[in-house]
Design a protein around this motif. Structure first.
Motif, PDB file in Angstrom:
ATOM      1  N   ASN A  52       0.833  -1.200   0.000  1.00  0.00           N
ATOM      2  CA  ASN A  52       0.000   0.000   0.000  1.00  0.00           C
ATOM      3  C   ASN A  52       0.873   1.258   0.000  1.00  0.00           C
ATOM      4  O   ASN A  52       1.992   1.264   0.523  1.00  0.00           O
ATOM      5  CB  ASN A  52      -0.919   0.020   1.220  1.00  0.00           C
ATOM      6  N   ILE A  53       0.324   2.307  -0.578  1.00  0.00           N
ATOM      7  CA  ILE A  53       1.020   3.598  -0.654  1.00  0.00           C
ATOM      8  C   ILE A  53       0.351   4.551   0.327  1.00  0.00           C
ATOM      9  O   ILE A  53      -0.871   4.715   0.318  1.00  0.00           O
ATOM     10  CB  ILE A  53       0.970   4.182  -2.079  1.00  0.00           C
ATOM     11  N   HIS A  54       1.161   5.196   1.170  1.00  0.00           N
ATOM     12  CA  HIS A  54       0.604   6.047   2.229  1.00  0.00           C
ATOM     13  C   HIS A  54       0.905   7.533   2.030  1.00  0.00           C
ATOM     14  O   HIS A  54       0.471   8.354   2.837  1.00  0.00           O
ATOM     15  CB  HIS A  54       1.170   5.607   3.591  1.00  0.00           C
ATOM     16  N   THR A  55       1.640   7.889   1.002  1.00  0.00           N
ATOM     17  CA  THR A  55       1.966   9.299   0.807  1.00  0.00           C
ATOM     18  C   THR A  55       0.747  10.071   0.323  1.00  0.00           C
ATOM     19  O   THR A  55      -0.174   9.522  -0.286  1.00  0.00           O
ATOM     20  CB  THR A  55       3.107   9.454  -0.208  1.00  0.00           C
ATOM     21  N   LYS A  56       0.750  11.370   0.572  1.00  0.00           N
ATOM     22  CA  LYS A  56      -0.334  12.248   0.146  1.00  0.00           C
ATOM     23  C   LYS A  56      -0.065  12.732  -1.274  1.00  0.00           C
ATOM     24  O   LYS A  56       1.035  13.156  -1.605  1.00  0.00           O
ATOM     25  CB  LYS A  56      -0.450  13.442   1.092  1.00  0.00           C
ATOM     26  N   LEU A  57      -1.084  12.700  -2.097  1.00  0.00           N
ATOM     27  CA  LEU A  57      -0.929  13.166  -3.478  1.00  0.00           C
ATOM     28  C   LEU A  57      -0.628  14.658  -3.536  1.00  0.00           C
ATOM     29  O   LEU A  57       0.050  15.125  -4.460  1.00  0.00           O
ATOM     30  CB  LEU A  57      -2.191  12.840  -4.280  1.00  0.00           C
TER      31      LEU A  57
END
Length: 609
Positions: free
Chosen positions: A275-280
């Motif tokens: 999963n990717i947790h960074t903010k766009l």
């Protein structure tokens, strides 16, 4: 010690001056140094009350004894048979605080590291026929990493001279003291020569060593342990926060900063997607990195990597920055023990701990050979280039024009020998810049955005620009529709909240077409860019609802595939009935490259977006 004996060390220089005035040379100086060292060690032994302990002396040429006084000749002529014996490990374990000689087979090598003082140290484990199961650990100390044993393969033989047996709470181990101990390393295979491939500077080989080495090689061949794959994970099975063992091939070693090194390892399998947790919204100022190392590897290095299977980065823990990772050898198969796995910026990373151990495996090791065969089979197949975790097929969220082109991996694209080419691949879209669909178009209405794509082999940037953007989004849909499209593409769960920048993302596998080009004729390879073309994002509500179970999958391994495949088949049938332009792949695939030039499609703005 008698008074006569006490006078011997003091008389040695006089005796040498009287009897060897015409033979002053480096050899005589070496003999003198050895004699003083031996006498000093004998004094230490007598002070410790160990007069019965075995004494170690280097043999002297008989010609040096001729013409010497009686006491000098007696000093040199000590029984070589009594003071140079190998003890079995089980017998040595009872000789606490004694200097002994050992010879054994190496089974494990600890990572070299800086000690708390000024020395470098490492630990290896050895076995012999008397203690083949548990063995014993040998702790080495040296002035620098280069003077530590550099073992080429598990199963090699080490000869240890004048090492000290020590007892601790954890049990009995062996201490290699840099002041008086010595070692030599030999190949463990039968029919190998008897020359050590590494030896400490104090070590001197003897002819009688050959028999011990030959016997130990025979014993090793008859008791050789095969790699137990059940004790080790492959990269396809790793889990975050899990400490486990790993068998892999070291592809490359590089220095990322002072005192810190990074390994690039591979076993031919695909690591699971995360999963990717960074903010766009942070993508502009803090973009998702394409690699963990600050400076990307050169294309020349990448061209040496396999194009199928995950290349895992391994580094040392922050509290263990003094590990000697640079001593490992690229191209060798290695088994690591006690290694942690973490996810950093959506990329897998292995972490070596102070208690991590490793051993080199021979090239014909059973497990290593099986990994290589699996890789070769994937390379020969036209279908196995796609990620193994997208089984049985990528989610039909996108449609491509070039259905007759086989899939390739991103590493294939990065290492392709031509600058201008076209490809078809299966990827995950892990990030989009700009972060919100309302900013996807320039004021003039032209699409310009950048997607970050990844597969098990690499991560790249790919641009969507101009008419390719019109095809990708199916025209100019509303912002709300584009938000739903992006949620589907990025793997964001549908909620009433239209803001997709704060949500965890689990992007699905999708297919797309990419073309490569360069933007600087003076730097052809350094200015290569990639652009999406011939790809359409399908955003109809009925389709995204039907694929909900696929897009939101928690783990590929936890899915009951029968109902998923049933729903999928129904969805595809419905899509075929309503879209006559849908093309299925039929028959053998053609080569991935289509001949012809590709026009310059890069963004012309300074930000290339």
């Amino acid at each position: 010690m008698s008074s006569d004996d006490e006078q011997v060390p003091q008389n040695i220089p006089i005796l040498l001056a009287e009897h060897f005035q015409n033979l002053i040379s480096d050899d005589v100086e070496q003999i003198t140094t050895q004699l003083f060292a031996l006498d000093a060690e004998d004094d230490v032994d007598s002070q410790e009350g160990s007069s019965s302990r075995q004494k170690e002396h280097e043999p002297e040429p008989s010609s040096y004894n001729e013409g010497a006084p009686t006491e000098f000749a007696n000093y040199l002529q000590r029984s070589d048979h009594d003071d140079y014996k190998f003890l079995r490990i089980i017998d040595a374990m009872a000789s606490i605080n004694q200097k002994v000689n050992l010879i054994g087979v190496i089974t494990e090598i600890g990572l070299s590291k800086q000690s708390r003082g000024t020395d470098c140290c490492c630990t290896i484990k050895i076995v012999d026929e008397s203690n083949a199961s548990s063995g014993i650990s040998v702790n080495f100390f040296a002035e620098n990493f280069e003077k530590l044993p550099c073992v080429e393969s598990a199963g090699d033989i080490i000869q240890l001279v004048r090492v000290v047996m020590k007892s601790h709470q954890s049990g009995v181990n062996v201490l290699f003291d840099k002041k008086f101990s010595s070692f030599a390393l030999y190949e463990g295979r039968e029919n190998s020569n008897f020359l050590p491939y590494q030896a400490s500077y104090k070590f001197q080989a003897r002819d009688r060593d050959k028999k011990f080495i030959a016997d130990l090689r025979k014993w090793t061949a008859s008791h050789q342990s095969r790699t137990a794959s059940s004790d080790f994970l492959s990269l396809k099975d790793i889990k975050q926060g899990q400490q486990s063992n790993l068998i892999c091939k070291v592809l490359h070693i590089c220095k990322v900063k002072d005192g810190e090194w990074m390994l690039f390892v591979w076993d031919g399998t695909d690591a699971p997607p995360v999963n990717i947790h960074t903010k766009l919204d942070d993508e502009f100022d803090n973009p998702l990195p394409l690699q963990l190392e600050a400076t990307p590897l050169s294309r020349n290095i990448l061209c040496k990597f396999p194009t199928v299977g995950t290349v895992l980065r391994i580094t040392n823990d922050k509290c263990n920055e003094k590990l000697g990772l640079h001593l490992l050898k690229a191209g060798k198969w290695v088994q690591f023990k006690n290694i942690n796995f973490e996810v950093r910026s959506g990329l897998w990373c292995g972490i070596l701990l102070s208690k991590s151990k490793f051993s080199f495996l021979p090239d014909d090791d059973d497990y290593a050979s099986q990994c290589q065969r699996t890789h070769d089979e994937r390379m020969e197949s036209k279908w196995d280039r796609k990620p193994s975790t997208c089984f049985p097929w990528p989610a039909k969220i996108t449609d491509t024009d070039n259905q007759n082109v086989p899939f390739v991996a991103l590493m294939d694209i990065l290492t392709y020998p031509e600058v201008i080419a076209k490809f078809r691949c299966v990827v995950r879209v892990v990030s989009i810049l700009p972060g919100h669909p309302r900013d996807f178009q320039a004021p003039c209405g032209t699409y310009r955005l950048r997607l970050t794509l990844e597969d098990p082999t690499a991560r790249i940037h790919a641009y969507v620009y101009g008419e390719d953007g019109v095809k990708f989004f199916g025209g100019y849909p509303s912002v709300d529709t584009m938000i739903k499209m992006c949620n589907l593409l990025l793997g964001v769960e549908e909620t009433d909240d239209a803001n997709l920048t704060e949500k965890q993302r689990n992007p699905p596998w999708v297919e797309c077409c990419l073309c490569s080009y360069n933007i600087d004729k003076n730097d052809v390879w350094g200015s290569i860019r990639y652009r999406i073309f011939g790809t359409t994002l399908i955003g109809s509500d009925w389709f995204s609802d039907s694929l909900e179970t696929v897009v939101r999958r928690p783990s590929i391994h936890n899915i009951n595939w029968f109902p998923v495949l049933y729903v999928w088949a129904e969805v595809l049938n419905k899509y075929v009935e309503n879209n006559s332009s849908f093309k299925r792949c039929q028959g053998p695939m053609n080569h991935l490259v289509q001949e012809g030039n590709v026009s310059l499609m890069g963004c012309t703005t300074s930000s290339e977006v």
